[in-house]
Design a protein around this motif. Structure first.
Motif, PDB file in Angstrom:
ATOM      1  N   ALA A 125       0.862  -1.184   0.000  1.00 33.18           N
ATOM      2  CA  ALA A 125       0.000   0.000   0.000  1.00 33.18           C
ATOM      3  C   ALA A 125       0.897   1.232   0.000  1.00 33.18           C
ATOM      4  CB  ALA A 125      -0.906   0.004   1.227  1.00 33.18           C
ATOM      5  N   VAL A 126       0.669   2.136  -0.961  1.00 34.54           N
ATOM      6  CA  VAL A 126       1.506   3.336  -1.066  1.00 34.54           C
ATOM      7  C   VAL A 126       0.636   4.584  -1.011  1.00 34.54           C
ATOM      8  CG1 VAL A 126       3.289   2.141  -2.374  1.00 34.54           C
ATOM      9  CG2 VAL A 126       1.453   3.314  -3.596  1.00 34.54           C
ATOM     10  N   LEU A 127       1.187   5.639  -0.437  1.00 36.28           N
ATOM     11  CA  LEU A 127       0.511   6.927  -0.346  1.00 36.28           C
ATOM     12  C   LEU A 127       0.549   7.627  -1.702  1.00 36.28           C
ATOM     13  CD1 LEU A 127       2.025   8.138   3.054  1.00 36.28           C
ATOM     14  CD2 LEU A 127      -0.028   6.751   2.660  1.00 36.28           C
ATOM     15  N   PRO A 128      -0.179   8.734  -1.857  1.00 37.37           N
ATOM     16  CA  PRO A 128      -0.181   9.453  -3.147  1.00 37.37           C
ATOM     17  C   PRO A 128       1.207   9.854  -3.638  1.00 37.37           C
ATOM     18  CG  PRO A 128      -1.993  10.210  -1.788  1.00 37.37           C
ATOM     19  CD  PRO A 128      -1.175   9.295  -0.923  1.00 37.37           C
ATOM     20  N   ASP A 129       2.149  10.046  -2.722  1.00 37.92           N
ATOM     21  CA  ASP A 129       3.508  10.429  -3.135  1.00 37.92           C
ATOM     22  C   ASP A 129       4.421   9.214  -3.286  1.00 37.92           C
ATOM     23  OD1 ASP A 129       3.901   9.649  -0.547  1.00 37.92           O
ATOM     24  OD2 ASP A 129       4.818  11.538   0.123  1.00 37.92           O
ATOM     25  N   ASN A 130       3.800   7.996  -3.323  1.00 34.40           N
ATOM     26  CA  ASN A 130       4.521   6.724  -3.510  1.00 34.40           C
ATOM     27  C   ASN A 130       5.289   6.251  -2.280  1.00 34.40           C
ATOM     28  OD1 ASN A 130       3.702   6.235  -6.202  1.00 34.40           O
ATOM     29  ND2 ASN A 130       5.243   7.687  -6.940  1.00 34.40           N
ATOM     30  N   THR A 131       5.020   6.859  -1.135  1.00 34.13           N
ATOM     31  CA  THR A 131       5.643   6.395   0.099  1.00 34.13           C
ATOM     32  C   THR A 131       5.004   5.083   0.552  1.00 34.13           C
ATOM     33  OG1 THR A 131       6.089   8.658   0.804  1.00 34.13           O
ATOM     34  CG2 THR A 131       6.117   6.945   2.508  1.00 34.13           C
ATOM     35  N   PRO A 132       5.776   4.013   0.783  1.00 33.13           N
ATOM     36  CA  PRO A 132       5.209   2.753   1.268  1.00 33.13           C
ATOM     37  C   PRO A 132       4.637   2.915   2.675  1.00 33.13           C
ATOM     38  CG  PRO A 132       7.385   2.406   0.312  1.00 33.13           C
ATOM     39  CD  PRO A 132       7.214   3.891   0.477  1.00 33.13           C
ATOM     40  N   ALA A 133       3.419   2.378   2.898  1.00 33.93           N
ATOM     41  CA  ALA A 133       2.767   2.534   4.200  1.00 33.93           C
ATOM     42  C   ALA A 133       2.382   1.213   4.841  1.00 33.93           C
ATOM     43  CB  ALA A 133       1.523   3.407   4.062  1.00 33.93           C
ATOM     44  N   GLY A 134       2.114   0.184   4.033  1.00 40.60           N
ATOM     45  CA  GLY A 134       1.671  -1.081   4.599  1.00 40.60           C
ATOM     46  C   GLY A 134       1.831  -2.225   3.620  1.00 40.60           C
ATOM     47  N   VAL A 135       1.745  -3.456   4.154  1.00 44.32           N
ATOM     48  CA  VAL A 135       1.903  -4.650   3.326  1.00 44.32           C
ATOM     49  C   VAL A 135       0.918  -5.728   3.774  1.00 44.32           C
ATOM     50  CG1 VAL A 135       4.356  -4.271   2.839  1.00 44.32           C
ATOM     51  CG2 VAL A 135       3.690  -5.609   4.843  1.00 44.32           C
TER      52      VAL A 135
END
Length: 321
Positions: free
Chosen positions: A49-59
């Motif tokens: 799961a990535v945020l709008p800026d492509n930062t990884p947040a979850g798996v």
């Protein structure tokens, strides 16, 4: 927040997939590394799961057994992104991905996370057990293709005692999914009334297993089968009949007394909340409800009257195991 999801094989997954699991499970929850990294990673699909800026947040990961049951696991959200609904969006994405592939979804939930999974249609199906020093429960969704219909506008779909809405059905496939979802959550009592125990509806391995688990759960478990005709059961071996004869103190079958008033519509009652009601003996049309104590009370009273006037099946009693 606009969360996006990327799916990878283990071999092609970016380093962030392992890094998130390392931070959450090994560093934060103290899971031993030898338990965290296993051979299942090689066969699973891994979701990032990535945020709008492509930062990884979850798996999370998803794999199957026998192509019928999907298993969700290793769900983890980084601490700084918790409380923003990312975990729920990720879980529901996995359910949607599974809806056309699997007839059942399973997962192992930490005790504190049970309400989180219930909101998306999973119910507890085991006693508590220890996994890496953390209390866990097995949970399942027996009809992910139905749950996904309601996830956008309903919390706790398909959960016995919680979901108060009606689920309509007019196909056998939809009926079976609702039957199994209701029956699979019965904690003590299951009462079934029908013209006969049709093989397509009741002589299925999953249904037998759900009934067996209920009947064996504890000494107060009660399964009553009330039908009009036992001749098809005598002619062809039926898994519920075999199970009933192995568990005679927990399961009983009776034949209605036609000299007394009997109901014209078949139904299944689970505990004091769940009901699957068909409008006709011969058609897969009707509704299911997971939280309808008033209706279940009325149908239970009717069932009890028919049951008291009914008789046991002598033919089935004499069949060899």
């Amino acid at each position: 927040m606009n969360i996006r999801f990327r799916k990878y094989s283990w071999q092609l997954a970016p380093a962030s997939v392992q890094e998130i699991r390392q931070k959450v499970f090994i560093d934060e929850q103290k899971v031993p590394p030898e338990l965290e990294w296993d051979e299942t990673d090689e066969i699973a699909d891994h979701y990032l799961a990535v945020l709008p800026d492509n930062t990884p947040a979850g798996v999370a990961r998803l794999f199957s057994t026998l192509e019928e049951t999907g298993h969700i696991g290793r769900m983890a959200i980084l601490p700084q992104y918790r409380g923003q609904g990312i975990g729920e969006v990720l879980l529901r994405h996995l359910i949607a991905e599974s809806a056309g592939r699997f007839s059942e979804l399973r997962l192992s939930a930490q005790e504190h996370a049970i309400p989180f999974y219930q909101r998306s249609g999973f119910h507890v199906c085991s006693d508590v057990y220890d996994d890496a020093g953390i209390p866990h429960f097995d949970m399942r969704c027996l009809a992910p293709y139905l749950a996904v219909e309601k996830l956008s506008d309903r919390n706790q779909p398909l959960i016995l005692g919680c979901d108060g809405d009606s689920w309509l059905f007019d196909t056998e496939a939809r009926l079976l999914g609702l039957m199994d979802s209701v029956v699979g959550q019965a904690g003590q009592r299951l009462w079934l009334y029908d013209r006969l125990l049709e093989h397509d509806l009741y002589d299925r391995h999953r249904f037998r297993d759900l009934i067996s688990a209920l009947a064996r759960r504890h000494r107060l478990s009660e399964v009553r089968l009330l039908i009009h005709d036992d001749k098809p059961l005598v002619k062809r071996r039926h898994t519920l009949v075999e199970l009933m004869r192995r568990l005679p103190s927990r399961m009983e079958l009776r034949l209605v007394n036609e000299d007394y008033p009997v109901a014209d519509q078949p139904f299944i009652l689970a505990d004091r909340e769940g009901v699957v009601y068909r409008h006709d003996f011969y058609k897969p049309e009707g509704f299911a409800k997971f939280s309808d104590g008033g209706r279940v009370k009325l149908l239970s009273e009717n069932f009890q009257r028919m049951w008291d006037a009914a008789r046991p099946s002598l033919e089935l009693r004499e069949l060899p195991l």
